[in-house]
Scaffold this active site. Sequence first.
Site, PDB file in Angstrom:
ATOM      1  N   GLY A  31       0.841  -1.205   0.000  1.00 58.43           N
ATOM      2  CA  GLY A  31       0.000   0.000   0.000  1.00 58.43           C
ATOM      3  C   GLY A  31       0.873   1.251   0.000  1.00 58.43           C
ATOM      4  O   GLY A  31       0.632   2.203  -0.753  1.00 58.43           O
ATOM      5  N   HIS A  32       1.922   1.220   0.840  1.00 61.44           N
ATOM      6  CA  HIS A  32       2.865   2.351   0.839  1.00 61.44           C
ATOM      7  C   HIS A  32       3.600   2.393  -0.504  1.00 61.44           C
ATOM      8  O   HIS A  32       3.872   3.477  -1.035  1.00 61.44           O
ATOM      9  CB  HIS A  32       3.892   2.202   1.969  1.00 61.44           C
ATOM     10  CG  HIS A  32       3.295   2.211   3.342  1.00 61.44           C
ATOM     11  ND1 HIS A  32       3.275   1.094   4.148  1.00 61.44           N
ATOM     12  CD2 HIS A  32       2.707   3.203   4.055  1.00 61.44           C
ATOM     13  CE1 HIS A  32       2.691   1.398   5.301  1.00 61.44           C
ATOM     14  NE2 HIS A  32       2.336   2.662   5.268  1.00 61.44           N
TER      15      HIS A  32
END
Length: 295
Positions: A31-32
């Site tokens: 996600g990052h």
Amino acid sequence: MVVKTPQALREALTDKGRVGFVPTMGYLHEGHGALIRRARSECDTVVVSVFVNPKQFGVNEDLSRYPRDLQRDLTVAGAAGAALLFHPDVDTMYPPGYATTVAVGGASEPLEGSARPGHFAGVATVVLKLLNIVRPERAYFGEKDWQQLAVVRQMVRDLNVPVEIVGVPTVREVSGLALSSRNSYLTPEQRERAAVLSRALRAVQAAAEAGERDAARLRQAGLAVLQTEPEVQLDYLAIVDRDLRERERVELDPLARVLIAARMFGVRLIDNLPLFEPLPSGLDEAEALSGTGGL
Ligand code: PAF
């Protein structure tokens, strides 16, 4: 490259062009990675901050056990295109005598705001400090923390902070579970079972897309799914408009959302989805966001 102080960061950013910023609390995941890649595609230099911010944890929350792994963070951030990792100590961010808190009204009040008193003041305070230190053109936040994104947008709007806030869609496991650093508290089997939260959101979304506009009946569609998993301790399942207000009936609005918070296997998890996906044709995100008061 890791830098530990605001001064070192300012020096490292000299003549580095348009800066994109991804604030994180570390233990980076895909996600990052998506946030960093998006920032890299739009900016010359990407800074990622890794700072587990004590001010946004309540007294009985998981500050001391929050997962940390700086080497892994360096690898993930570098592979996704980040040039600099800003990793300040707590004393650097909050030195002795530090006495200021940023209190955002409106968006920070319902839902997470009432479940976690003081949380959004802690988030707003650290985000404003980080924005002042990094001075990016754009800052990137995951839509998984939809209310946090709303709080940051509100703060930036209200305080004329010169930055563009970009929301990036949630990345999910194949099961549908939203990626989160806190998923590391769960075993693989528990993660599979936690995907019930995203299935409940999908059920609400499917009902909305099928034409249901009554919020209680939409909610019921999600609750029916949650009832299949005895581990779910529901905190809230909320159908909200673009201003995060719960209404009896929903409007066909790309910013209407369904949000969930629940404890499963001792871990508090949050997730959300738009009620209507994809955006109605002819209405792009920028247009949707330009309306008053929305995200
Ligand atoms: O979303 C997070 O990881 C944190 O709330 C943030 C924005 C980095 C502030 O500490």
